[in-house]
Design a protein around this motif. Structure first.
Motif, PDB file in Angstrom:
ATOM      1  N   ARG A  15     -14.294   0.161  34.614  1.00 44.88           N
ATOM      2  CA  ARG A  15     -15.298   0.833  33.785  1.00 44.88           C
ATOM      3  C   ARG A  15     -14.602   1.715  32.750  1.00 44.88           C
ATOM      4  N   GLN A  16     -15.323   1.931  31.669  1.00 51.90           N
ATOM      5  CA  GLN A  16     -14.786   2.766  30.604  1.00 51.90           C
ATOM      6  C   GLN A  16     -15.890   3.613  30.012  1.00 51.90           C
ATOM      7  N   ALA A  17     -15.729   4.911  30.133  1.00 50.33           N
ATOM      8  CA  ALA A  17     -16.673   5.853  29.548  1.00 50.33           C
ATOM      9  C   ALA A  17     -16.164   6.244  28.158  1.00 50.33           C
ATOM     10  N   PRO A  18     -17.032   6.698  27.288  1.00 53.23           N
ATOM     11  CA  PRO A  18     -16.615   7.085  25.930  1.00 53.23           C
ATOM     12  C   PRO A  18     -15.497   8.114  25.968  1.00 53.23           C
ATOM     13  N   LEU A  68     -25.927   6.609  42.842  1.00 55.68           N
ATOM     14  CA  LEU A  68     -25.288   6.735  41.529  1.00 55.68           C
ATOM     15  C   LEU A  68     -25.338   8.167  41.010  1.00 55.68           C
ATOM     16  N   LYS A  69     -24.283   8.515  40.282  1.00 55.64           N
ATOM     17  CA  LYS A  69     -24.144   9.853  39.719  1.00 55.64           C
ATOM     18  C   LYS A  69     -24.000   9.746  38.198  1.00 55.64           C
ATOM     19  N   PRO A  70     -24.315  10.799  37.482  1.00 55.64           N
ATOM     20  CA  PRO A  70     -24.117  10.761  36.020  1.00 55.64           C
ATOM     21  C   PRO A  70     -22.683  10.405  35.628  1.00 55.64           C
ATOM     22  N   ASP A  71     -21.705  10.798  36.444  1.00 56.91           N
ATOM     23  CA  ASP A  71     -20.297  10.464  36.158  1.00 56.91           C
ATOM     24  C   ASP A  71     -20.015   8.967  36.246  1.00 56.91           C
ATOM     25  N   ASP A  72     -20.935   8.218  36.812  1.00 60.77           N
ATOM     26  CA  ASP A  72     -20.751   6.762  36.883  1.00 60.77           C
ATOM     27  C   ASP A  72     -21.156   6.073  35.578  1.00 60.77           C
ATOM     28  N   THR A  73     -21.701   6.813  34.648  1.00 60.53           N
ATOM     29  CA  THR A  73     -22.112   6.260  33.363  1.00 60.53           C
ATOM     30  C   THR A  73     -20.902   5.716  32.616  1.00 60.53           C
ATOM     31  N   ALA A  74     -20.959   4.432  32.269  1.00 59.60           N
ATOM     32  CA  ALA A  74     -19.842   3.778  31.593  1.00 59.60           C
ATOM     33  C   ALA A  74     -20.224   2.337  31.278  1.00 59.60           C
ATOM     34  N   MET A  75     -19.361   1.695  30.503  1.00 59.33           N
ATOM     35  CA  MET A  75     -19.437   0.255  30.347  1.00 59.33           C
ATOM     36  C   MET A  75     -18.630  -0.338  31.490  1.00 59.33           C
ATOM     37  N   TYR A  76     -19.235  -1.262  32.210  1.00 62.84           N
ATOM     38  CA  TYR A  76     -18.576  -1.885  33.354  1.00 62.84           C
ATOM     39  C   TYR A  76     -18.122  -3.292  32.979  1.00 62.84           C
ATOM     40  N   TYR A  77     -16.857  -3.581  33.291  1.00 62.38           N
ATOM     41  CA  TYR A  77     -16.259  -4.863  32.951  1.00 62.38           C
ATOM     42  C   TYR A  77     -15.822  -5.589  34.218  1.00 62.38           C
ATOM     43  N   CYS A  78     -16.056  -6.867  34.232  1.00 58.81           N
ATOM     44  CA  CYS A  78     -15.570  -7.732  35.283  1.00 58.81           C
ATOM     45  C   CYS A  78     -14.237  -8.335  34.833  1.00 58.81           C
ATOM     46  N   ALA A  79     -13.315  -8.508  35.783  1.00 56.92           N
ATOM     47  CA  ALA A  79     -12.017  -9.082  35.463  1.00 56.92           C
ATOM     48  C   ALA A  79     -11.603 -10.056  36.557  1.00 56.92           C
ATOM     49  N   GLY A  94       2.187 -10.198  43.598  1.00 55.29           N
ATOM     50  CA  GLY A  94       2.900  -8.976  43.927  1.00 55.29           C
ATOM     51  C   GLY A  94       2.114  -8.191  44.962  1.00 55.29           C
ATOM     52  N   GLY A  95       2.240  -6.905  44.950  1.00 53.52           N
ATOM     53  CA  GLY A  95       1.515  -6.076  45.910  1.00 53.52           C
ATOM     54  C   GLY A  95       0.054  -5.923  45.533  1.00 53.52           C
ATOM     55  N   TRP A  96      -0.722  -5.403  46.430  1.00 50.68           N
ATOM     56  CA  TRP A  96      -2.163  -5.256  46.247  1.00 50.68           C
ATOM     57  C   TRP A  96      -2.442  -4.019  45.382  1.00 50.68           C
ATOM     58  N   TYR A  97      -1.889  -4.091  44.134  1.00 52.17           N
ATOM     59  CA  TYR A  97      -2.122  -3.022  43.169  1.00 52.17           C
ATOM     60  C   TYR A  97      -3.287  -3.435  42.300  1.00 52.17           C
ATOM     61  N   TRP A  98      -4.458  -3.420  42.895  1.00 50.61           N
ATOM     62  CA  TRP A  98      -5.630  -4.035  42.308  1.00 50.61           C
ATOM     63  C   TRP A  98      -6.107  -3.337  41.044  1.00 50.61           C
ATOM     64  N   ALA A  99      -5.795  -2.079  40.865  1.00 49.02           N
ATOM     65  CA  ALA A  99      -6.295  -1.330  39.714  1.00 49.02           C
ATOM     66  C   ALA A  99      -5.428  -1.483  38.464  1.00 49.02           C
ATOM     67  N   GLU A 100      -4.361  -2.254  38.565  1.00 51.30           N
ATOM     68  CA  GLU A 100      -3.500  -2.476  37.404  1.00 51.30           C
ATOM     69  C   GLU A 100      -4.098  -3.573  36.531  1.00 51.30           C
ATOM     70  N   GLY A 141     -14.635  -9.895  31.075  1.00 47.28           N
ATOM     71  CA  GLY A 141     -15.964 -10.099  30.529  1.00 47.28           C
ATOM     72  C   GLY A 141     -16.222  -9.144  29.377  1.00 47.28           C
ATOM     73  N   GLN A 142     -17.411  -9.271  28.808  1.00 45.43           N
ATOM     74  CA  GLN A 142     -17.784  -8.447  27.653  1.00 45.43           C
ATOM     75  C   GLN A 142     -18.327  -7.082  28.052  1.00 45.43           C
ATOM     76  N   GLY A 143     -18.691  -6.927  29.294  1.00 42.90           N
ATOM     77  CA  GLY A 143     -19.157  -5.635  29.775  1.00 42.90           C
ATOM     78  C   GLY A 143     -20.664  -5.528  29.862  1.00 42.90           C
ATOM     79  N   THR A 144     -21.114  -4.648  30.741  1.00 41.45           N
ATOM     80  CA  THR A 144     -22.524  -4.326  30.875  1.00 41.45           C
ATOM     81  C   THR A 144     -22.642  -2.816  31.046  1.00 41.45           C
ATOM     82  N   GLN A 145     -23.586  -2.220  30.330  1.00 37.66           N
ATOM     83  CA  GLN A 145     -23.698  -0.764  30.293  1.00 37.66           C
ATOM     84  C   GLN A 145     -24.485  -0.244  31.489  1.00 37.66           C
ATOM     85  N   VAL A 146     -23.950   0.786  32.102  1.00 36.42           N
ATOM     86  CA  VAL A 146     -24.638   1.506  33.173  1.00 36.42           C
ATOM     87  C   VAL A 146     -24.792   2.960  32.731  1.00 36.42           C
ATOM     88  N   THR A 147     -26.027   3.434  32.733  1.00 38.49           N
ATOM     89  CA  THR A 147     -26.310   4.806  32.349  1.00 38.49           C
ATOM     90  C   THR A 147     -27.072   5.491  33.471  1.00 38.49           C
TER      91      THR A 147
END
Length: 126
Positions: A38-41, A86-97, A103-109, A117-123
């Motif tokens: 996810r990516q918030a502004p 859900l919390k206001p801090d969860d507001t972001a564009m969510y992307y699937c990858a 390698g190791g289970w460094y899933w957040a890299e 994907g192109q993303g879907t907005q969660v507010t």
């Protein structure tokens, strides 16, 4: 060429729930790692959750543990992100990858993932 198409975003009040879906096709395989970012502004894209289908391993950001659940349905070629409390801090564009991982289970890299994907907005409003 692989393709990811997200759906399920929207606006919800704090405490509510949403389920995001991401359908994959083309060169993306059920065995590929799948993840949600996810990516918030004004902020960097961050890993939210991921699944490594060959082992069933899942990973979650500390901020969403206990509230979000990632799952995959191979018959539907779809990965899901169930989001509860859900919390206001969860507001972001969510992307699937998706990608081969490795390698190791460094899933957040982000480098572990080839397809995005192109993303879907969660507010989430308070």
């Amino acid at each position: 060429q692989g393709m990811l198409v997200e759906s399920g975003g929207g606006s919800v009040q704090a405490g509510g729930s949403l389920r995001l879906s991401c359908a994959w096709s083309g060169s993306i395989y059920s065995a590929h790692w799948k993840a949600w970012f996810r990516q918030a502004p004004g902020k960097e894209r961050e890993g939210v959750a991921a699944i490594r289908p060959t082992s069933g391993s899942t990973g979650y950001a500390d901020s969403v543990k206990g509230r979000f659940t990632v799952s995959q349905d191979n018959a539907k070629s779809t990965v899901y992100l169930e989001m509860n409390s859900l919390k206001p801090d969860d507001t972001a564009m969510y992307y699937c990858a998706a990608g081969p991982g490795g390698g190791g289970w460094y899933w957040a890299e982000k480098i572990k993932y080839t397809y995005w994907g192109q993303g879907t907005q969660v507010t989430v409003s308070s």
